[in-house]
Structures are given as C-alpha cells and as structure tokens.
Scaffold this motif. Structure first.
Motif, PDB file in Angstrom:
ATOM      1  N   CYS A  16       3.881  -3.225   6.893  1.00  0.00           N
ATOM      2  CA  CYS A  16       3.010  -2.220   6.276  1.00  0.00           C
ATOM      3  C   CYS A  16       1.807  -2.902   5.637  1.00  0.00           C
ATOM      4  O   CYS A  16       1.319  -2.491   4.582  1.00  0.00           O
ATOM      5  CB  CYS A  16       3.783  -1.427   5.224  1.00  0.00           C
ATOM      6  N   ASP A  17       1.330  -3.974   6.270  1.00  0.00           N
ATOM      7  CA  ASP A  17       0.347  -4.866   5.650  1.00  0.00           C
ATOM      8  C   ASP A  17      -1.069  -4.683   6.167  1.00  0.00           C
ATOM      9  O   ASP A  17      -1.914  -5.569   6.026  1.00  0.00           O
ATOM     10  CB  ASP A  17       0.775  -6.325   5.816  1.00  0.00           C
ATOM     11  N   GLY A  18      -1.362  -3.532   6.767  1.00  0.00           N
ATOM     12  CA  GLY A  18      -2.734  -3.198   7.075  1.00  0.00           C
ATOM     13  C   GLY A  18      -3.294  -3.845   8.327  1.00  0.00           C
ATOM     14  O   GLY A  18      -2.647  -4.644   9.018  1.00  0.00           O
ATOM     15  N   TYR A  19      -4.534  -3.495   8.620  1.00  0.00           N
ATOM     16  CA  TYR A  19      -5.205  -3.915   9.849  1.00  0.00           C
ATOM     17  C   TYR A  19      -5.313  -5.432   9.953  1.00  0.00           C
ATOM     18  O   TYR A  19      -5.205  -5.999  11.048  1.00  0.00           O
ATOM     19  CB  TYR A  19      -6.597  -3.272   9.893  1.00  0.00           C
ATOM     20  N   HIS A  20      -5.541  -6.108   8.832  1.00  0.00           N
ATOM     21  CA  HIS A  20      -5.719  -7.560   8.834  1.00  0.00           C
ATOM     22  C   HIS A  20      -4.437  -8.311   8.473  1.00  0.00           C
ATOM     23  O   HIS A  20      -4.485  -9.497   8.168  1.00  0.00           O
ATOM     24  CB  HIS A  20      -6.830  -7.953   7.852  1.00  0.00           C
ATOM     25  N   GLN A  30       0.433  -9.690  -0.678  1.00  0.00           N
ATOM     26  CA  GLN A  30      -0.459 -10.817  -0.912  1.00  0.00           C
ATOM     27  C   GLN A  30      -1.427 -10.579  -2.076  1.00  0.00           C
ATOM     28  O   GLN A  30      -1.831 -11.520  -2.750  1.00  0.00           O
ATOM     29  CB  GLN A  30      -1.249 -11.130   0.359  1.00  0.00           C
ATOM     30  N   ARG A  31      -1.807  -9.338  -2.302  1.00  0.00           N
ATOM     31  CA  ARG A  31      -2.769  -9.027  -3.362  1.00  0.00           C
ATOM     32  C   ARG A  31      -2.058  -8.828  -4.699  1.00  0.00           C
ATOM     33  O   ARG A  31      -0.828  -8.711  -4.771  1.00  0.00           O
ATOM     34  CB  ARG A  31      -3.541  -7.761  -3.006  1.00  0.00           C
ATOM     35  N   SER A  32      -2.854  -8.748  -5.757  1.00  0.00           N
ATOM     36  CA  SER A  32      -2.286  -8.473  -7.079  1.00  0.00           C
ATOM     37  C   SER A  32      -1.998  -6.991  -7.216  1.00  0.00           C
ATOM     38  O   SER A  32      -2.579  -6.144  -6.510  1.00  0.00           O
ATOM     39  CB  SER A  32      -3.264  -8.908  -8.173  1.00  0.00           C
ATOM     40  N   ALA A  33      -1.133  -6.642  -8.148  1.00  0.00           N
ATOM     41  CA  ALA A  33      -0.810  -5.241  -8.394  1.00  0.00           C
ATOM     42  C   ALA A  33      -2.048  -4.478  -8.850  1.00  0.00           C
ATOM     43  O   ALA A  33      -2.260  -3.321  -8.464  1.00  0.00           O
ATOM     44  CB  ALA A  33       0.309  -5.132  -9.431  1.00  0.00           C
ATOM     45  N   ASP A  34      -2.881  -5.111  -9.660  1.00  0.00           N
ATOM     46  CA  ASP A  34      -4.105  -4.454 -10.134  1.00  0.00           C
ATOM     47  C   ASP A  34      -5.043  -4.152  -8.982  1.00  0.00           C
ATOM     48  O   ASP A  34      -5.658  -3.079  -8.925  1.00  0.00           O
ATOM     49  CB  ASP A  34      -4.817  -5.333 -11.172  1.00  0.00           C
ATOM     50  N   TYR A  35      -5.157  -5.094  -8.057  1.00  0.00           N
ATOM     51  CA  TYR A  35      -6.029  -4.881  -6.897  1.00  0.00           C
ATOM     52  C   TYR A  35      -5.523  -3.709  -6.055  1.00  0.00           C
ATOM     53  O   TYR A  35      -6.292  -2.831  -5.652  1.00  0.00           O
ATOM     54  CB  TYR A  35      -6.090  -6.148  -6.053  1.00  0.00           C
ATOM     55  N   VAL A  36      -4.225  -3.699  -5.797  1.00  0.00           N
ATOM     56  CA  VAL A  36      -3.641  -2.650  -4.967  1.00  0.00           C
ATOM     57  C   VAL A  36      -3.832  -1.279  -5.606  1.00  0.00           C
ATOM     58  O   VAL A  36      -4.205  -0.307  -4.942  1.00  0.00           O
ATOM     59  CB  VAL A  36      -2.145  -2.921  -4.728  1.00  0.00           C
ATOM     60  N   SER A  37      -3.617  -1.179  -6.905  1.00  0.00           N
ATOM     61  CA  SER A  37      -3.681   0.117  -7.578  1.00  0.00           C
ATOM     62  C   SER A  37      -5.109   0.628  -7.742  1.00  0.00           C
ATOM     63  O   SER A  37      -5.313   1.825  -7.985  1.00  0.00           O
ATOM     64  CB  SER A  37      -3.011   0.029  -8.955  1.00  0.00           C
ATOM     65  N   TYR A  63      -5.776  14.889  -3.305  1.00  0.00           N
ATOM     66  CA  TYR A  63      -5.158  14.016  -4.301  1.00  0.00           C
ATOM     67  C   TYR A  63      -5.468  12.587  -3.897  1.00  0.00           C
ATOM     68  O   TYR A  63      -5.061  12.137  -2.823  1.00  0.00           O
ATOM     69  CB  TYR A  63      -3.648  14.245  -4.359  1.00  0.00           C
ATOM     70  N   GLY A  64      -6.186  11.869  -4.703  1.00  0.00           N
ATOM     71  CA  GLY A  64      -6.674  10.550  -4.352  1.00  0.00           C
ATOM     72  C   GLY A  64      -5.574   9.557  -4.039  1.00  0.00           C
ATOM     73  O   GLY A  64      -4.532   9.531  -4.704  1.00  0.00           O
ATOM     74  N   GLN A  65      -5.806   8.722  -3.029  1.00  0.00           N
ATOM     75  CA  GLN A  65      -4.829   7.695  -2.679  1.00  0.00           C
ATOM     76  C   GLN A  65      -4.598   6.726  -3.831  1.00  0.00           C
ATOM     77  O   GLN A  65      -3.500   6.194  -3.990  1.00  0.00           O
ATOM     78  CB  GLN A  65      -5.292   6.926  -1.435  1.00  0.00           C
ATOM     79  N   THR A  66      -5.628   6.507  -4.640  1.00  0.00           N
ATOM     80  CA  THR A  66      -5.465   5.637  -5.809  1.00  0.00           C
ATOM     81  C   THR A  66      -4.388   6.175  -6.735  1.00  0.00           C
ATOM     82  O   THR A  66      -3.518   5.429  -7.219  1.00  0.00           O
ATOM     83  CB  THR A  66      -6.798   5.506  -6.567  1.00  0.00           C
ATOM     84  N   GLU A  67      -4.431   7.477  -6.996  1.00  0.00           N
ATOM     85  CA  GLU A  67      -3.426   8.098  -7.874  1.00  0.00           C
ATOM     86  C   GLU A  67      -2.050   8.077  -7.231  1.00  0.00           C
ATOM     87  O   GLU A  67      -1.036   7.841  -7.909  1.00  0.00           O
ATOM     88  CB  GLU A  67      -3.843   9.532  -8.209  1.00  0.00           C
ATOM     89  N   LEU A  68      -2.006   8.324  -5.928  1.00  0.00           N
ATOM     90  CA  LEU A  68      -0.727   8.302  -5.221  1.00  0.00           C
ATOM     91  C   LEU A  68      -0.098   6.916  -5.291  1.00  0.00           C
ATOM     92  O   LEU A  68       1.113   6.772  -5.527  1.00  0.00           O
ATOM     93  CB  LEU A  68      -0.945   8.718  -3.771  1.00  0.00           C
ATOM     94  N   THR A  69      -0.915   5.881  -5.093  1.00  0.00           N
ATOM     95  CA  THR A  69      -0.408   4.512  -5.171  1.00  0.00           C
ATOM     96  C   THR A  69       0.142   4.214  -6.562  1.00  0.00           C
ATOM     97  O   THR A  69       1.216   3.604  -6.705  1.00  0.00           O
ATOM     98  CB  THR A  69      -1.525   3.512  -4.825  1.00  0.00           C
ATOM     99  N   GLY A  95       0.835  -1.189   0.000  1.00  0.00           N
ATOM    100  CA  GLY A  95       0.000   0.000   0.000  1.00  0.00           C
ATOM    101  C   GLY A  95       0.873   1.243   0.000  1.00  0.00           C
ATOM    102  O   GLY A  95       2.101   1.149  -0.166  1.00  0.00           O
ATOM    103  N   PRO A  96       0.288   2.418   0.197  1.00  0.00           N
ATOM    104  CA  PRO A  96       1.091   3.649   0.186  1.00  0.00           C
ATOM    105  C   PRO A  96       2.241   3.632   1.194  1.00  0.00           C
ATOM    106  O   PRO A  96       3.328   4.116   0.892  1.00  0.00           O
ATOM    107  CB  PRO A  96       0.065   4.734   0.527  1.00  0.00           C
ATOM    108  N   ALA A  97       2.023   3.067   2.389  1.00  0.00           N
ATOM    109  CA  ALA A  97       3.089   3.046   3.398  1.00  0.00           C
ATOM    110  C   ALA A  97       4.270   2.215   2.931  1.00  0.00           C
ATOM    111  O   ALA A  97       5.426   2.664   2.961  1.00  0.00           O
ATOM    112  CB  ALA A  97       2.555   2.514   4.732  1.00  0.00           C
ATOM    113  N   GLY A  98       4.014   0.995   2.487  1.00  0.00           N
ATOM    114  CA  GLY A  98       5.098   0.132   2.033  1.00  0.00           C
ATOM    115  C   GLY A  98       5.802   0.677   0.811  1.00  0.00           C
ATOM    116  O   GLY A  98       7.041   0.641   0.714  1.00  0.00           O
TER     117      GLY A  98
END
Length: 398
Positions: A160-164, A36-43, A103-109, A14-17
């Motif tokens: 940097c793997d989030g709450y879960h 763990q997720r795909s690049a498409d999912y993350v972006s 500025y959207g987090q999606t764009e930042l990622t 994610g943005p942190a990692g």
C-alpha cells in the motif's frame, strides 16, 4: 537484527494501508504497518475529498466514521458549467437514493491514525531501506528503524506504498504489465479558508480550460485550474489564480466567489496508470501502488478503498474459513472495478478539458457529446451511476 513475526506486513501508512490495518484489527488478525515517511508528513498530505457511498460504508464497518458523520458534507448532486450555463446532475434521483460525501483525505487519515494509536497497534514510521523478499514463497520484510535492523516474517505482504513505492518495483519485470496514459496538462490547486462558491461541486468546461470548484468544509474551499505542465507554482500568485478562476466561471458563480490567501498551492500532473496483475504470490498491491486515475472522476481514494474491501475480505476468509478463494480472485475482482473507474475518469477528463492541437472538429464533437449527456436522462444516469460508485462484484466486505 531484531526478528518479528506477524500474519500481514502492510507497507505504507496512507489511507489504504491504515484502512486495511483497521479492518484486520477488527477481525483479530495480527499485522504490522511499515512506513518510510514520518507520521506528521503522512497526516498532513493534501489529497482527495469525495467519498462514494460504498467507501463510507466500509469506514463504518471499520469503526472510524464518527468524525465523518459529524463533519462530512453529503452531496446529492454536482453541477457542470459549459458555455456559460450550469447544468445540475441529480445524483440521488438518478441512482435510486445514492450520494457522495465530501470529507478531506487529510481528515480521514487522521481518523485512521488516531484509531490505530488508541488500539496500541504496531507501526514503524520513518523506516529506512524497506525491502520486500520471498513473496512468491516465504515472504519477509527488512528495514532499518532508529538504527536497528529489523526482519519481519509474515504470511502475506500488502503493498500500500503508492506509485513510487518499493513493492511494485520489486516485482520481476517479466511478471508484471503496466498500462499508462500521461495527459498534457496538470491541475493547479489551492486550499483556502473561504466559503465555497456553491453548495455543490462545479465542474467547468470553458474555452480557457477546465476548472473545478470544490470544498473541504463550509468554511474551507478547494479550487483547481487546468494549466500547462510547463507552469510552475511560483508563476501563480494568489491574485493571478483568483483572476483566472473568475474568468472561467459564469456570472452568478463569479458574484459569489470569495477569495483569500491560499493555505496550500501545488500543481499535480494527470495520468492514467494500471498494473496487471495486482497479486504476486503472497504479495498484493493496493491503491496507488497498482493504479492511478486523473482526479476528474473523483475515483482515486475510492478505488483504494475498494481494493482494501476485497483484500481484507480475502485475508479474513483465509484466516477464519481456511479458504484461499478470495486471495486467488483478488486481482481479477479489483481490476474489473479499476478499469471501469479508469474509463470513467478518462472520459470525464477528455470531455471537460482542452487539449493541445485539438481541431475544431474534435471540439465540436466534444461539445455535442456533452450536450447529449446533459440533455438526456440516459446520459445523465450513466454519469451519475459512475460518479457515485459502481456496485462491488463478487464477495467483498460490503
């Protein structure tokens, strides 16, 4: 099993990692990102969209601010709508020139992922069975990727793997303490390709519940409604959403509201959550792995960025100056900032939302507090200082 060796293993893309990876790359420090997720999912994940000035400065240091500077929307104020009247909080005037940038987090990622691809840095997406080991002594990470078993020997692990994620879950229960508050409502959000109802964000306190009018660009808007946790997304047609939002707005905003089909629609529960400490031997937690805030104060992404400012500074200091001071102080420095942001986010949430079983006395006190804040330079300054982001304490990248 294939064995790899690096200095820092970053769990989560994610943005942190990604931001940590970019800052370490700029400093010449070897690292690997495992996701763990795909690049498409993350972006494609839809997340926050407001950056504090210190977060913008950190992205500039990381060399990923080109699109941000071109497409980001600087905001010098916000509006709070209560009892049918809008009140503007002049962030810039109240904080000696500071502002926020939409500025959207999606764009930042996407910006961070593109920078990583261009630098040909090592990332493992769609990693399976990710496990962290030995982080109090000799850390290493194991996972499976495309049928191959990997072991990554490293000096440090960045969770940097989030709450879960797996990192916090791997800490022995006796070594960690968590603090949590779950709110009795959620935010129903939609994204739509319509112009924003106003040039600045509008925070709405109404008898029908909270609402937020936000945006991602001059042609794409993000709106939220407070809804019961029992509501389902399928209960809310686009038309029902627009009708309810209109009822919570003032006459002027209602007249400027442009509606259209939603691109994305979801309900997010609200919670406050903090882990103490944020360092476990040679493993660090950062971002949502360590803390969650209700989005009312626009602090989630910015807290992740401040964690990374402290963590990257500590790691760079360790490898360039042979000093462990930043590492030893990482958790303490982060938590000082985290708890202040948690307080502000809790306060904003409590002030602007309707709560179940709220007495008439409680409501009157809340209205009086909001009236004081909006009618006092000191009250507005307190809100503005927290909203644009408090200064970093101690040594960090900034």
């Amino acid at each position: 099993m294939e064995v790899l060796t690096t200095k820092v293993a970053i769990i989560g893309s994610g943005p942190a990692g990604l931001l940590l990876g970019q800052l370490l790359y700029k400093a010449g420090i070897e690292h690997i990102i495992i996701e763990q997720r795909s690049a498409d999912y993350v972006s494609a994940r839809i997340r926050a969209g407001i950056l504090e000035q210190v977060s913008v400065d950190l992205l500039t240091q990381a060399g990923v601010d080109q699109h941000l500077n071109q497409q980001g929307l600087p905001h010098s104020g916000i509006e709070i709508l209560t009892q049918g009247i809008k009140h503007r909080i002049d962030l810039t005037a109240l904080t000696q020139g500071k502002q926020v940038v939409v500025y959207g987090q999606t764009e930042l990622t996407k910006d961070l992922m593109q920078a990583r691809t261009q630098a040909e840095l090592s990332s493992f997406y769609e990693a399976q069975d990710v496990q962290v080991h030995g982080f109090y002594d000799m850390p290493f990470v194991t996972f499976e990727h495309h049928g191959i078993q990997y072991r990554v020997n490293c000096d440090f692990i960045a969770g940097c793997d989030g709450y879960h994620g797996v990192c916090r879950a791997s800490v022995p229960k006796e070594n960690i303490k968590t603090f949590e508050k779950v709110y009795p409502f959620g935010w129903l959000g939609i994204l739509a390709d319509v112009p924003p109802v106003a040039e600045e964000l509008i925070y709405v306190q109404s008898d029908r519940g909270f609402a937020l009018c936000s945006m991602r660009s001059k042609t794409r808007s993000r709106y939220y409604l407070q809804v019961p946790l029992t509501d389902k997304v399928e209960d809310w047609s686009d038309q029902r959403f627009w009708d309810e939002l209109s009822k919570r707005l003032d006459d002027e905003s209602r007249q400027h509201l442009v509606t259209g089909p939603s691109i994305e629609k979801s309900i997010a529960p609200l919670r406050s959550f903090v882990t103490e400490p944020m360092r476990f031997g040679k493993m660090f937690l950062a971002g949502d792995a360590a803390h969650i805030v209700p989005p009312t104060g626009a602090k989630g992404l910015n807290l992740a960025a401040s964690d990374i400012a402290y963590l990257s500074s500590a790691l760079i200091e360790f490898y360039t100056e042979a000093s462990a001071q930043g590492i030893e102080q990482y958790s303490e420095k982060c938590l000082q900032r985290v708890w202040k942001a948690e307080r502000f986010s809790w306060w904003m949430t409590h002030l602007l939302h309707r709560f179940e079983n709220e007495s008439e006395f409680d409501l009157k006190i809340k209205q009086a507090e909001l009236a004081y804040v909006l009618g006092s330079v000191a009250g507005q300054t307190t809100l503005a200082e927290n909203y644009v982001g408090l200064a970093y304490e101690g040594k960090a990248m900034l």
